[in-house]
Design an enzyme around this catalytic site. Structure first.
Site, PDB file in Angstrom:
ATOM      1  N   TYR A 243      14.511  17.056 -34.995  1.00 16.84           N
ATOM      2  CA  TYR A 243      15.340  16.064 -36.275  1.00 16.84           C
ATOM      3  C   TYR A 243      16.788  16.383 -36.084  1.00 16.84           C
ATOM      4  O   TYR A 243      17.230  17.516 -35.670  1.00 16.84           O
ATOM      5  CB  TYR A 243      15.045  17.128 -37.307  1.00 16.84           C
ATOM      6  N   ASP A 271      11.875   8.331 -38.055  1.00 19.57           N
ATOM      7  CA  ASP A 271      11.416   7.689 -39.318  1.00 19.57           C
ATOM      8  C   ASP A 271      11.729   8.471 -40.553  1.00 19.57           C
ATOM      9  O   ASP A 271      11.010   8.294 -41.526  1.00 19.57           O
ATOM     10  CB  ASP A 271       9.787   7.482 -39.030  1.00 19.57           C
ATOM     11  N   HIS A 364       4.267   9.258 -39.743  1.00 21.33           N
ATOM     12  CA  HIS A 364       4.777  10.522 -40.478  1.00 21.33           C
ATOM     13  C   HIS A 364       3.590  11.196 -41.211  1.00 21.33           C
ATOM     14  O   HIS A 364       3.798  11.924 -42.124  1.00 21.33           O
ATOM     15  CB  HIS A 364       5.832  10.661 -41.129  1.00 21.33           C
TER      16      HIS A 364
HETATM   17  C1  LIG Z   1       0.848  17.179 -42.131  1.00 18.69           C
HETATM   18  C2  LIG Z   1       2.536  17.413 -42.015  1.00 18.69           C
HETATM   19  C3  LIG Z   1       3.136  16.403 -41.060  1.00 18.69           C
HETATM   20  C4  LIG Z   1       4.442  16.499 -40.696  1.00 18.69           C
HETATM   21  C5  LIG Z   1       5.129  17.495 -41.319  1.00 18.69           C
HETATM   22  C6  LIG Z   1       4.664  18.515 -41.846  1.00 18.69           C
HETATM   23  C7  LIG Z   1       3.383  18.179 -42.294  1.00 18.69           C
HETATM   24  C8  LIG Z   1       2.726  19.449 -43.262  1.00 18.69           C
HETATM   25  N1  LIG Z   1       6.736  17.473 -40.810  1.00 18.69           N
HETATM   26  S1  LIG Z   1       7.629  17.426 -42.067  1.00 18.69           S
HETATM   27  O1  LIG Z   1       7.672  18.548 -43.148  1.00 18.69           O
HETATM   28  O2  LIG Z   1       8.919  16.758 -41.695  1.00 18.69           O
HETATM   29  O3  LIG Z   1       6.886  16.262 -43.204  1.00 18.69           O
HETATM   30  C9  LIG Z   1       6.829  16.958 -39.763  1.00 18.69           C
HETATM   31  C10 LIG Z   1       8.179  17.067 -38.951  1.00 18.69           C
HETATM   32  O4  LIG Z   1       8.816  18.427 -39.321  1.00 18.69           O
HETATM   33  N2  LIG Z   1       8.637  16.444 -38.038  1.00 18.69           N
HETATM   34  C11 LIG Z   1       7.979  15.365 -37.709  1.00 18.69           C
HETATM   35  O5  LIG Z   1       8.230  14.651 -36.582  1.00 18.69           O
HETATM   36  N3  LIG Z   1       6.815  14.996 -38.214  1.00 18.69           N
HETATM   37  C12 LIG Z   1       6.377  15.958 -39.230  1.00 18.69           C
HETATM   38  N4  LIG Z   1       4.980  15.572 -39.783  1.00 18.69           N
HETATM   39  C13 LIG Z   1       4.330  14.303 -39.316  1.00 18.69           C
HETATM   40  C14 LIG Z   1       3.360  14.675 -37.985  1.00 18.69           C
HETATM   41  O6  LIG Z   1       4.007  15.080 -36.776  1.00 18.69           O
HETATM   42  C15 LIG Z   1       2.342  13.437 -37.694  1.00 18.69           C
HETATM   43  O7  LIG Z   1       3.090  12.232 -37.649  1.00 18.69           O
HETATM   44  C16 LIG Z   1       1.251  13.587 -38.978  1.00 18.69           C
HETATM   45  O8  LIG Z   1       0.915  14.839 -39.231  1.00 18.69           O
HETATM   46  C17 LIG Z   1       0.107  12.802 -38.458  1.00 18.69           C
HETATM   47  O9  LIG Z   1      -0.818  12.387 -39.478  1.00 18.69           O
HETATM   48  P1  LIG Z   1      -2.137  13.558 -39.606  1.00 18.69           P
HETATM   49  O10 LIG Z   1      -1.489  14.722 -40.269  1.00 18.69           O
HETATM   50  O11 LIG Z   1      -3.102  12.710 -40.490  1.00 18.69           O
HETATM   51  O12 LIG Z   1      -2.798  13.784 -38.238  1.00 18.69           O
END
Ligand SMILES: Cc1cc2c(cc1C)[n+](S(=O)(=O)[O-])c1c(=O)[nH]c(=O)nc-1n2C[C@H](O)[C@H](O)[C@H](O)COP(=O)(O)O
Length: 500
Positions: A243, A271, A364
């Protein structure tokens, strides 16, 4: 060394001490700057907050961000008083929490887990409310969250038969690095919400199964803990998800540290100029109600602290990130640069123009913009255009979101993806069954890959292409239904007959 009774005296917004891992910190001046708001700290003013702290923050956070003089020494060891911090946590066991703890004891054995959805089900029953809310939540009405999964169900296979499929080999290379499988563990924040070892649990399972791990910026473990958890003898492959911080000096230091620690590629998340509104996460009361904190803390103006864990941990993200920054990244690092979160053909073409090594088509996990399309649908649009422009070999394309079966993975590969990122399933497997759970989840996918490839009529993932797919229905999205609307909608009434 202050005693516990001494620490207890510093229990308010104007004089606030906390204990983390037996170390005492004066966080009074830090309170207004805490991204997660003051309330969550004030709940533990004068007490030990280690358990809650370590679910969200790497252990070195306070030493990194607080001035040295704010560290007041270790708790006097022979203090005979128990600290209430953890005790109070116990007292608050409500009915639901008691039931959850009882279900943990009655959890199905791992041998009864047959697919990734089984992990999700068990996790939904045994995880702490806040943790489940954070991992499972999607943005707004969670239409995109569900569409990510449904989109795969609109693609059918055209299998070929009478082919010798004795030797199935689903290994591949991702960005030139060997991988036993065409999927990787994608970056998901706050691993310790689900397991005390957090992201280190995923690191160990990735080593065991020779799967690549993408280390998140917003990990609960420190970056150093995660890279140090790699298997020493073998050169275990890890990527880093970045990030971008508004303070580019911080970002540059992080990138240099990645290079120093043998991180093999940089996945820049594009994104999330702001994290989405994930209402399950918000409702799980990440920031506690003022009612149980007697203090004169006014809610800070500006940032709405009730945005759950997501907003609380992401205020540093640079909303100004733009294509010109890619040139800066290419100047400061030799690492392969992959843009994570590309959601349309035009941006994919721009990414090629800016010379990045790869892109992740991703929304995401449905946690950002509601009504963003599933990545498999964007992939189906993109590949024919790249082939027509002879650009399909210029970058590696990955996709993630909603992948729950090996058949999903094979559809993505057949459409031209080099690999698939999987997030929640490994979080749920980790939260419910720890290392063994994550290893089992990976092995389930490997078994499914073997079976599906054999029945499809291919021995290697390299043989797959769109001729194995029927995409006729892919763009015919049906809405999976707006649950909240359906719950609150009051159906029309019909004319009433006169009473007898
Ligand atoms: C489930 C989940 C996803 C997060 C995620 C945290 C969780 C609990 N976080 S978030 O706190 O910012 O939303 C990140 C993150 O730190 N950085 C990122 O690039 N994607 C983040 N993602 C998105 C992740 O990298 C994938 O794009 C997404 O999880 C794929 O979908 P599925 O969970 O259905 O496999």
């Amino acid at each position: 060394m202050p005693s516990i009774s001494e620490v207890k005296k510093h229990d308010n917004a104007n004089d606030c001490w906390v204990i983390v891992n037996n170390k005492i910190y004066d966080v009074t001046e830090f309170l207004p700057e805490h991204p997660g708001g003051q309330k969550i700290i004030l709940k533990f003013a004068g007490k030990d907050c280690t358990k809650k702290f370590e679910q969200i923050h790497p252990p070195d956070t306070l030493d990194k961000y607080l001035a040295p003089e704010k560290y007041l020494g270790e708790v006097e060891q022979n203090s005979d008083e128990e600290d209430e911090g953890e005790e109070e946590e116990e007292e608050e066991l409500d009915e639901e929490e008691k039931q959850r703890l009882e279900l943990i004891e009655r959890k199905p054995p791992l041998s009864q887990i047959y697919n990734l959805n089984d992990f999700e089900y068990v996790a939904s029953k045994v995880m702490e409310k806040q943790a489940w809310a954070y991992y499972s939540s999607g943005c707004d009405d969670e239409i995109t969250l569900r569409e990510n999964h449904f989109a795969y169900q609109r693609i059918f296979f055209k299998p070929r038969v009478l082919r010798n499929v004795t030797n199935i080999d689903f290994s591949t290379e991702i960005l030139g690095f060997k991988s036993s499988v065409p999927f990787y563990v994608t970056a998901t924040a706050l691993g310790k919400l689900g397991h005390p070892d957090g992201e280190k649990c995923l690191t160990r399972a990735c080593f065991k199964e020779n799967v690549i791990q993408m280390v998140p910026t917003l990990s609960s473990c420190s970056f150093q803990e995660i890279v140090d958890e790699r298997n020493k003898e073998k050169d275990q492959t890890q990527f880093f998800q970045l990030y971008v911080n508004s303070d580019r000096k911080i970002t540059q230091k992080i990138v240099e540290n990645c290079e120093k620690n043998n991180i093999k590629a940089l996945f820049i998340t594009v994104d999330a100029p702001q994290l989405g509104r994930r209402e399950k996460d918000m409702r799980s009361k990440y920031t506690l109600d003022a009612s149980n904190i007697q203090n004169d803390v006014e809610e800070d103006e500006g940032i709405d602290r009730s945005q759950g864990a997501a907003r609380a941990i992401s205020s540093f993200i640079d909303t100004g990130l733009n294509w010109e920054d890619i040139k800066w990244f290419k100047k400061i690092t030799k690492l392969p640069i992959i843009l994570k979160g590309i959601q349309c053909v035009d941006d994919a073409l721009l990414a090629i123009e800016y010379g990045v090594e790869g892109i992740v088509l991703s929304n995401h996990g449905g946690r950002q913009l509601e009504f963003a399309r599933s990545s498999i649908e964007v992939l189906a649009d993109l590949m024919p255009i790249l082939k027509q422009k002879k650009l399909d070999k210029k970058i590696e394309i990955f996709i993630d979101g909603g992948v729950r079966r090996a058949s999903d993975i094979l559809k993505a590969i057949a459409l031209g993806a080099k690999g698939v990122g999987i997030g929640r399933p490994f979080l749920y497997a980790m939260s419910a069954y720890g290392d063994d759970g994550v290893v089992k989840a990976m092995r389930i996918l490997k078994d499914e890959l073997t079976m599906n490839m054999r029945l499809l009529g291919v021995n290697t993932v390299g043989e797959l292409n769109e001729n194995y797919l029927d995409l006729l229905n892919l763009h015919n999205r049906f809405s999976s239904g707006d649950q909240l609307f359906q719950q609150v909608y009051e159906p029309l009434k019909l004319p009433a007959f006169k009473p007898k």
